[in-house]
Design a protein around this motif. Structure first.
Motif, PDB file in Angstrom:
ATOM      1  N   ARG A 173     -52.781 -23.317 -79.145  1.00 36.34           N
ATOM      2  CA  ARG A 173     -51.853 -22.563 -79.986  1.00 36.34           C
ATOM      3  C   ARG A 173     -50.559 -23.366 -80.147  1.00 36.34           C
ATOM      4  O   ARG A 173     -50.135 -24.062 -79.224  1.00 36.34           O
TER       5      ARG A 173
ATOM      6  N   GLY B 191     -52.046 -21.806 -75.650  1.00 43.05           N
ATOM      7  CA  GLY B 191     -53.498 -21.808 -75.710  1.00 43.05           C
ATOM      8  C   GLY B 191     -54.138 -22.552 -74.556  1.00 43.05           C
ATOM      9  O   GLY B 191     -53.492 -22.915 -73.569  1.00 43.05           O
TER      10      GLY B 191
ATOM     11  N   ARG C 198     -56.097 -27.178 -85.616  1.00 38.57           N
ATOM     12  CA  ARG C 198     -55.215 -26.117 -86.121  1.00 38.57           C
ATOM     13  C   ARG C 198     -55.924 -25.288 -87.188  1.00 38.57           C
ATOM     14  O   ARG C 198     -55.755 -24.067 -87.272  1.00 38.57           O
TER      15      ARG C 198
ATOM     16  N   ALA D  37     -58.419 -22.977 -85.403  1.00 41.50           N
ATOM     17  CA  ALA D  37     -57.780 -21.819 -84.764  1.00 41.50           C
ATOM     18  C   ALA D  37     -57.626 -20.673 -85.749  1.00 41.50           C
ATOM     19  O   ALA D  37     -57.852 -19.500 -85.412  1.00 41.50           O
TER      20      ALA D  37
ATOM     21  N   ALA E  77     -48.787 -18.529 -82.613  1.00 51.50           N
ATOM     22  CA  ALA E  77     -50.188 -18.838 -82.330  1.00 51.50           C
ATOM     23  C   ALA E  77     -50.741 -19.874 -83.294  1.00 51.50           C
ATOM     24  O   ALA E  77     -51.502 -20.766 -82.902  1.00 51.50           O
ATOM     25  N   TYR E  78     -50.358 -19.763 -84.559  1.00 51.52           N
ATOM     26  CA  TYR E  78     -50.977 -20.585 -85.604  1.00 51.52           C
ATOM     27  C   TYR E  78     -49.928 -21.392 -86.364  1.00 51.52           C
ATOM     28  O   TYR E  78     -48.769 -20.974 -86.489  1.00 51.52           O
TER      29      TYR E  78
END
Length: 413
Positions: free
Chosen positions: A262, A267, A282, A285, A319-320
């Motif tokens: 992450r 992560g 990425r 994810a 997170a992203y």
């Protein structure tokens, strides 16, 4: 009692009389062999097999074993070039993908491509379950028809895939992530070989979960620390499987290794952050989380696609990767293909295809009357092609299956 089988993979060119072929690199159906197994009795048998496949498995208990290093000498399929992450970053927006086929024109080919990827991907996952190694060439062979279809018209394949009958979650998730990865890669303008890599890597993202106790994966509540460690170990399990002769390109392995990292460093397994996570990781994810959220699980129903997009948006920058979330939302559009929507007439419809010029006016299929009675025959409507704008039908809002009591998959099966 189970019969013992000792299998060895052999190129057809390496076959000799006295070997017993127990498996092909394709289904037995459609071949002239009446039984699923054949003893090589002559050169004619070898020539016939050569016309049907590239390699086979021989049972060394029922016939001759191949000479060493016969297995090592078997032909290796081309697994494509290896890209550094900096090269992949630079290749974004390097390829334009105009729509090469109309939705209705591509639909039959999309159905064929989807049937093929389901058949081959299921065989690959079944073989992994059985303890056999992954063949990178087979993975590429599975996803290439899908990528070619999506290059011509992405909506047609996404429509077919969205209405696919669901089964085992591991298989559904692999297939769904593969399609979404190709769609996002296409939107990002990556060249076609990288679309195949993206789709291949996405198909294998959770292959390591086949080594995790299934009861842990279906557990609705929180896991104990040691149980969580077992689940998170699926990433390493996947890499171990790929390390046994699969010849998967390094950048695809990196994608699989980092799909649970992450951008804020929260992560696993390496707690990488920001651009230390490769671009393909990425991307993975985002699509992995999106497909998981929009899939039904034993402990919760599927999340509506528009709600899942909102969840991703709330996780951007933590997170992203923010720019990838925004690109993915543009790729999926306001109302993703397969979304249920309510029209201003009260009717319920499902989104079939996007109109790039007018994202709020996709092509839809009307499923119900204004009173929510399911129609006997479904009609299609392109919201952008209506003449009288004042009286035009438009989308009033998105719906979840629970809100309207409809399951599109069941309606179309």
């Amino acid at each position: 009692m189970f019969l013992k089988v000792e299998e060895r993979k052999v190129a057809v060119a390496e076959l000799v009389e006295g070997m017993y072929v127990c498996r092909l690199d394709r289904d037995w159906e459609g071949t002239p062999f009446p039984l699923q197994g054949v003893m090589i009795a002559s050169q004619a048998d070898i020539d016939l097999l050569a016309s049907l496949c590239e390699w086979v498995y021989v049972d060394t208990l029922l016939g001759l074993a191949p000479r060493e290093p016969a297995v090592a000498a078997a032909p290796v399929r081309d697994v494509g070039p290896v890209f550094e992450n900096s090269e992949i970053e630079a290749l974004q927006h390097s390829q334009a993908y105009p729509q090469l086929a109309a939705f209705d024109t591509e639909l039959p080919q999309a159905r064929e491509a989807q049937a093929e990827v389901v058949r081959l991907a299921t065989r690959i996952l079944d073989e992994v379950r059985a303890g056999r190694p992954i063949a990178a060439g087979e993975v590429r062979e599975a996803v290439e028809p899908m990528v070619r279809s999506m290059v011509r018209n992405a909506d047609a394949f996404l429509w077919v895939d969205r209405l696919r009958e669901r089964g085992d979650y591991a298989y559904d998730h692999a297939l769904g992530c593969s399609a979404l990865a190709a769609a996002l890669g296409r939107h990002l303008g990556l060249p076609e070989p990288l679309l195949v890599d993206l789709a291949s890597g996405a198909l294998l993202l959770d292959i390591g979960k086949l080594r995790v106790p299934p009861e842990l994966l279906a557990r609705p509540g929180p896991l104990a620390p040691d149980e969580m460690h077992q689940v998170q170990a699926h990433v390493q399990h996947a890499l171990d499987l790929l390390d046994h002769g699969a010849a998967v390109p390094a950048h695809v392995c990196d994608m699989i290794a980092t799909h649970h990292e992450r951008v804020d460093g929260s992560g696993y397994p390496a707690a990488l952050d920001g651009d230390r996570i490769p671009l393909l990781g990425r991307i993975a994810a985002v699509i992995d989380s999106y497909h998981a959220m929009t899939s039904p699980r034993p402990y919760r129903p599927a999340m509506a696609q528009h709600v899942a997009l909102q969840q991703l948006y709330r996780g951007r920058g933590t997170a992203y990767a923010g720019e990838l979330v925004e690109q993915f939302m543009q790729c999926m559009s306001v109302y993703p293909v397969g979304s249920l929507v309510e029209l201003n007439t009260g009717e319920v419809a499902i989104v079939m295809a996007q109109n790039a010029a007018r994202r709020l006016m996709p092509r839809v299929m009307v499923l119900t009357t204004p009173d929510r009675e399911v129609l006997e025959h479904f009609g299609t409507l392109d919201l952008m092609m209506q003449g009288d704008r004042d009286a035009a039908i438009r989308i009033a809002g998105a719906l979840s299956p629970e809100e309207c009591g409809l399951d599109p998959v069941e309606l179309f099966l």
